[in-house]
Design a protein around this motif. Sequence first.
Motif, PDB file in Angstrom:
ATOM      1  N   THR A 186       0.841  -1.190   0.000  1.00 17.23           N
ATOM      2  CA  THR A 186       0.000   0.000   0.000  1.00 17.23           C
ATOM      3  C   THR A 186       0.883   1.250   0.000  1.00 17.23           C
ATOM      4  N   ASP A 223       1.094   6.972  -8.248  1.00 12.47           N
ATOM      5  CA  ASP A 223       0.134   7.230  -9.322  1.00 12.47           C
ATOM      6  C   ASP A 223       0.868   7.528 -10.628  1.00 12.47           C
ATOM      7  N   ARG A 263      -1.711  -1.759 -10.102  1.00 10.48           N
ATOM      8  CA  ARG A 263      -2.371  -1.552  -8.812  1.00 10.48           C
ATOM      9  C   ARG A 263      -3.705  -2.268  -8.794  1.00 10.48           C
ATOM     10  N   GLU A 264      -4.073  -2.658  -7.577  1.00 15.17           N
ATOM     11  CA  GLU A 264      -5.314  -3.377  -7.362  1.00 15.17           C
ATOM     12  C   GLU A 264      -5.982  -2.783  -6.126  1.00 15.17           C
ATOM     13  N   LYS A 265      -7.257  -2.502  -6.243  1.00 17.43           N
ATOM     14  CA  LYS A 265      -7.989  -1.923  -5.112  1.00 17.43           C
ATOM     15  C   LYS A 265      -8.332  -3.021  -4.113  1.00 17.43           C
ATOM     16  N   ARG A 266      -7.922  -2.811  -2.865  1.00 18.15           N
ATOM     17  CA  ARG A 266      -8.259  -3.709  -1.761  1.00 18.15           C
ATOM     18  C   ARG A 266      -8.867  -2.862  -0.662  1.00 18.15           C
ATOM     19  N   SER A 267     -10.099  -3.141  -0.354  1.00 24.91           N
ATOM     20  CA  SER A 267     -10.866  -2.300   0.580  1.00 24.91           C
ATOM     21  C   SER A 267     -10.891  -0.880   0.028  1.00 24.91           C
ATOM     22  N   ARG A 268     -10.308   0.054   0.769  1.00 27.64           N
ATOM     23  CA  ARG A 268     -10.333   1.454   0.323  1.00 27.64           C
ATOM     24  C   ARG A 268      -8.996   1.908  -0.250  1.00 27.64           C
ATOM     25  N   ALA A 269      -8.003   1.051  -0.251  1.00 29.21           N
ATOM     26  CA  ALA A 269      -6.662   1.459  -0.684  1.00 29.21           C
ATOM     27  C   ALA A 269      -6.191   0.634  -1.872  1.00 29.21           C
ATOM     28  N   TYR A 270      -5.357   1.244  -2.673  1.00 26.31           N
ATOM     29  CA  TYR A 270      -4.698   0.505  -3.748  1.00 26.31           C
ATOM     30  C   TYR A 270      -3.460  -0.190  -3.192  1.00 26.31           C
ATOM     31  N   CYS A 271      -3.185  -1.368  -3.752  1.00 24.16           N
ATOM     32  CA  CYS A 271      -1.943  -2.080  -3.479  1.00 24.16           C
ATOM     33  C   CYS A 271      -1.153  -2.109  -4.779  1.00 24.16           C
TER      34      CYS A 271
END
Length: 115
Positions: free
Chosen positions: A23, A45, A55-63
């Motif tokens: 993250t 970004d 990047r992959e969205k996990r919950s509210r954050a990108y990893c």
Amino acid sequence: MQGLGELESAAMDVLWRASEARTVREVLEALNRDLAYTTVLTVLDHLHSKGWVEREKRSRAYCYTPALSREEAAARAMRNLLADVGDPEGVLLHFARSASEGERDALRRGLRKRS
């Protein structure tokens, strides 16, 4: 790495050393610098826009994960450098003459695998 700024290179180094996606907060902590969260967010970004990271969205954050291995990125930089010179053969021959025995062995192995 060619084409990257100092902070972008540092962020890529963090991601290359990581065994899994990171993250923004984890990259910020690993950088161990006095930076704002939003600065690291912007850097990641930009790296995503340039195609250096996925990047992959996990919950509210990108990893974030590297799109290329460190070796692939270095090879791409070498390819770009060779494209920018007037005599790429001369550059390659000069490199071959100045390479260590270990580097020459690695080149031979790589060329044999390609055949």
